[in-house]
Design an enzyme around this catalytic site. Structure first.
Site, PDB file in Angstrom:
ATOM      1  N   CYS A   2       0.903  -1.290  -0.154  1.00 28.42           N
ATOM      2  CA  CYS A   2      -0.104   0.062   0.168  1.00 28.42           C
ATOM      3  C   CYS A   2       0.812   1.284   0.056  1.00 28.42           C
ATOM      4  CB  CYS A   2      -0.820   0.139   1.246  1.00 28.42           C
ATOM      5  SG  CYS A   2      -1.735  -1.508   1.500  1.00 28.42           S
ATOM      6  N   ARG A  30       1.192   1.999  -5.807  1.00 25.89           N
ATOM      7  CA  ARG A  30       1.401   0.957  -4.943  1.00 25.89           C
ATOM      8  C   ARG A  30       0.127   0.337  -4.342  1.00 25.89           C
ATOM      9  NH1 ARG A  30       6.659   1.303  -2.271  1.00 25.89           N
ATOM     10  NH2 ARG A  30       5.483  -0.110  -0.542  1.00 25.89           N
ATOM     11  N   TRP A  77      -3.828  -1.480  -1.233  1.00 24.73           N
ATOM     12  CA  TRP A  77      -3.808  -2.785  -2.098  1.00 24.73           C
ATOM     13  C   TRP A  77      -4.380  -3.892  -1.005  1.00 24.73           C
ATOM     14  CZ3 TRP A  77      -3.230  -4.383  -7.047  1.00 24.73           C
ATOM     15  CH2 TRP A  77      -3.059  -5.619  -7.004  1.00 24.73           C
ATOM     16  N   ASN A 103       1.156  -0.146   6.003  1.00 20.09           N
ATOM     17  CA  ASN A 103       1.463  -1.042   4.904  1.00 20.09           C
ATOM     18  C   ASN A 103       2.075  -2.156   5.356  1.00 20.09           C
ATOM     19  OD1 ASN A 103       2.273  -1.822   2.336  1.00 20.09           O
ATOM     20  ND2 ASN A 103       4.267  -0.890   2.553  1.00 20.09           N
ATOM     21  N   GLY A 104       1.612  -3.463   5.197  1.00 18.75           N
ATOM     22  CA  GLY A 104       2.245  -4.553   5.773  1.00 18.75           C
ATOM     23  C   GLY A 104       1.338  -5.752   5.947  1.00 18.75           C
ATOM     24  N   GLU A 469       8.324 -20.774 -18.600  1.00 14.62           N
ATOM     25  CA  GLU A 469       8.133 -19.362 -17.896  1.00 14.62           C
ATOM     26  C   GLU A 469       9.656 -18.750 -18.508  1.00 14.62           C
ATOM     27  OE1 GLU A 469       6.890 -16.078 -16.152  1.00 14.62           O
ATOM     28  OE2 GLU A 469       5.922 -17.924 -16.883  1.00 14.62           O
ATOM     29  N   LYS A 473       9.182 -15.260 -20.990  1.00 17.78           N
ATOM     30  CA  LYS A 473       9.751 -14.025 -20.429  1.00 17.78           C
ATOM     31  C   LYS A 473      10.503 -13.631 -21.510  1.00 17.78           C
ATOM     32  CE  LYS A 473       7.759 -12.952 -16.836  1.00 17.78           C
ATOM     33  NZ  LYS A 473       6.612 -13.565 -17.676  1.00 17.78           N
ATOM     34  N   GLU A 476       8.448 -12.299 -24.500  1.00 21.65           N
ATOM     35  CA  GLU A 476       7.528 -11.249 -24.355  1.00 21.65           C
ATOM     36  C   GLU A 476       8.250  -9.898 -24.092  1.00 21.65           C
ATOM     37  OE1 GLU A 476       4.634 -12.063 -21.254  1.00 21.65           O
ATOM     38  OE2 GLU A 476       6.254 -12.402 -19.938  1.00 21.65           O
ATOM     39  N   HIS A 492      12.994 -35.385 -30.127  1.00 21.48           N
ATOM     40  CA  HIS A 492      11.650 -35.973 -31.151  1.00 21.48           C
ATOM     41  C   HIS A 492      11.442 -34.689 -32.048  1.00 21.48           C
ATOM     42  CE1 HIS A 492      11.107 -39.784 -29.112  1.00 21.48           C
ATOM     43  NE2 HIS A 492      11.514 -39.170 -27.924  1.00 21.48           N
ATOM     44  N   LYS A 586      -1.479  -6.112 -19.022  1.00 22.88           N
ATOM     45  CA  LYS A 586      -1.262  -6.539 -17.898  1.00 22.88           C
ATOM     46  C   LYS A 586      -2.423  -7.507 -17.438  1.00 22.88           C
ATOM     47  CE  LYS A 586       1.030  -7.208 -13.992  1.00 22.88           C
ATOM     48  NZ  LYS A 586       2.385  -7.790 -13.916  1.00 22.88           N
TER      49      LYS A 586
END
Length: 591
Positions: A2, A30, A77, A103-104, A469, A473, A476, A492, A586
């Site tokens: 946050c 944030r 958040w 925040n936390g 992944e 990455k 993209e 193969h 996103k």
């Protein structure tokens, strides 16, 4: 994650409300699901807050009309409790004399809340933060002066925090920090204290960075800080002059948000584990559903699909009937009563996933959601919900959210198997050390790959999702064609493309090492340039290698930030902005 801001001035003014709004706008990255402001004057402590963006709440609640000599501002958040008006910060005590923003994550808030309720305290939200003003109130009732009561409250809570508090009758903003950022800005007739420097950068460049475990208060022209042993800190020696521009400062010195967020992997891991431990009863209930399911369908898209494939492999090895499903192919599978569907989505809004769970629910399946956004559509439409708590991610390419997904799923699997969770206790520290030790090697590999047009990523077992992944990455953000395969499958067909200098990256999680080494030798025999990322057991004959000695149970979590760093440095070397890859968004909300 946050955003928090406090401002205290020598005189009462509506001008401070405008400053708070300006600071909140620069903090919104944030967190952006709810916003709130508290103002303190000689006679009144006022709180205005609501669900929504900064712009929406400022208009809706007429924030700029507030007046006072001290202000707190918060953009949230959500981590405990959905984004609602009543869960928005600031939170107050029973007498509306204390306001707190935070925040936390407070690990022991449930126990504290229960104890405070038995003492007569009335709670108005579902958040962990609300215990703090009630603790301060309780300690002041017992005769403590305000700063001592604040310190006692902070000593009582467990977890991560950056906390600001104002108390009626006090011309001070109290603060405390552990694991979450907090910085003071020194103005001519006012003092700022916030999550990060860019929030107040237009108004002062003179700052003091608060260290972990420190606690204190600010006034309009004074700062008092104690270390965690209660010793006063020499404030003057800590003052720094910042020469960043606002854009650079918002990245906390990193050139891109993506690199900053890769380095935030450790705190994302810690917050994820802490949150799941707080929700352990829910996790156990979900684990029981998985144990009793006839079939488990794991559906997700993109990076989240790779995390889902990892979880599917963990379950399949234990004999569960499990089906990993690319979300857009939901129409190819029919669910039935007795099935469990695990839907994974960072945003909780991915349209393919939403459409799939709606279909599967109609067909009789129960839905479990794993999302990063509290009370998102997918979470609301599911029978059970888990949250990964990685915090907001600005870079389009998933980094810390992928690692957080892996940790969440590893945690859930251990509960399903009734295994001890102790091995996760130091996971965040291990990953922090891995990033520090391997970033230089990852940079070298990434810059070498920047000159290539094609790459293979190969792995075996649990290394396959990490290979997938890694390939995603670098595709993209660096726009290099890359493909991932189970290493044995490379014989193969894919091996036909190998020629001198063709780069092949091997993901070695420490299992099936002999087989993986044979595949490496097959590639080298045809002229490939080989790279290997290894946990504990190295691959012989690799041209380039990164070797990490660590807890093998965390191998995939350890490797994740390394493949992210390789892709990042390849993109930068090629001159691309990794935060804004072309053609991508996103959150994917179209079919």
């Amino acid at each position: 994650m946050c955003g928090i801001i406090g401002i205290i001035s020598t005189r009462e003014s509506k001008r401070l409300a405008e400053l708070v709004v300006s600071c909140l706008n620069r903090l919104e990255y944030r967190g952006y699901d709810s916003v709130g402001v508290a103002s303190l004057s000689d006679t009144v402590l006022e709180v205005r807050k609501a669900k929504g963006t900064v712009e929406e709440v400022i208009k809706k609640k007429n924030i700029k009309e507030m007046s006072g000599y001290a202000f707190l501002g918060h953009t949230r958040w959500a981590t405990h409790g959905p984004p609602t008006d009543y869960n928005a910060h600031p939170h107050t005590d029973c007498g509306n004399s204390i306001a707190v923003i935070h925040n936390g994550t407070i690990r022991n808030f449930k126990e504290l809340k229960d104890e405070l309720q038995t003492l007569g305290h009335k709670f108005k939200s579902e958040t962990d933060t609300e215990v703090i003003p009630h603790l301060i109130e309780e300690y002041m009732k017992r005769g403590m002066e305000s700063f001592q009561a604040f310190k006692s409250a902070i000593r009582t809570i467990q977890g991560s925090y950056a906390v600001l508090a104002i108390i009626k009758g006090e011309r001070r903003i109290f603060f405390a920090k552990r694991d979450n950022p907090l910085v003071i800005g020194l103005g001519d007739d006012k003092t700022f204290i916030a999550s990060d420097i860019p929030s107040f950068l237009p108004y002062t460049r003179k700052v003091i960075v608060i260290a972990d475990g420190e606690i204190g208060y600010v006034t309009p022209n004074n700062v008092y800080i104690e270390d965690e042993n209660g010793n006063p800190v020499d404030v003057i020696s800590r003052i720094k002059i910042i020469d960043w521009d606002a854009s650079s400062a918002s990245k906390e010195g990193y050139p891109h948000f993506m690199l900053k967020e890769i380095h935030e992997n450790p705190i994302a891991i810690k917050d994820t584990i802490s949150g799941l431990l707080n929700d352990i009863d829910r996790v156990k209930e979900i684990a029981e559903e998985i144990r009793n399911a006839e079939r488990i369908i794991v559906t997700a898209a993109g990076t989240s699909y790779h995390a889902g494939l990892y979880f599917s492999l963990l379950l399949a090895r234990r004999g569960y009937t499990v089906m990993p499903l690319v979300a857009s192919e939901y129409h190819s599978v029919r669910a039935k009563k007795g099935d469990i569907v695990l839907a994974i989505s960072q945003s909780g809004e991915t349209l393919d996933v939403k459409m799939g769970i709606r279909k599967f629910k109609e067909e009789g399946a129960k839905i479990i959601a794993l999302t990063n956004v509290i009370e998102s559509d997918i979470a609301r439409e599911s029978d059970y919900k888990l949250y990964m708590r990685a915090g907001p991610e600005i870079g389009v390419a998933a980094t810390k959210t992928f690692t957080s997904e892996l940790v969440s799923l590893k945690f859930l699997h251990s509960v399903v198997e009734r295994e001890s969770l102790d091995y996760l206790e130091k996971a965040h520290e291990i990953v922090r050390n891995v990033i520090t030790e391997t970033e230089g090697f990852a940079k070298k590999i990434g810059e070498e790959l920047a000159n290539k047009n094609n790459i293979y990523y190969l792995g075996r077992g649990l290394g396959v999702p990490l290979a997938m992944e890694g390939a995603l990455k670098i595709k993209e953000i660096a726009y290099i064609h890359a493909e991932a395969y189970p290493a044995g499958e490379s014989k193969h067909g894919p091996i036909a493309l190998i020629e001198k200098g063709f780069p092949v990256i091997f993901i070695n999680t420490g299992e099936l090492v002999d087989e993986l080494e044979k595949n490496l030798q097959e590639m080298k025999a045809r002229g490939a340039t080989t790279y290997s990322i290894n946990v504990n057991e190295r691959l012989n004959f690799s041209d380039n290698e990164i070797v990490i000695k660590s807890d093998g149970r965390l191998a995939e979590i350890i490797i994740a930030p390394i493949v992210q760093l390789i892709a990042y440095y390849a993109a930068v070397r090629r001159g691309y902005d990794p935060d804004k890859p072309r053609n991508l968004a996103k959150t994917v909300t179209v079919e």
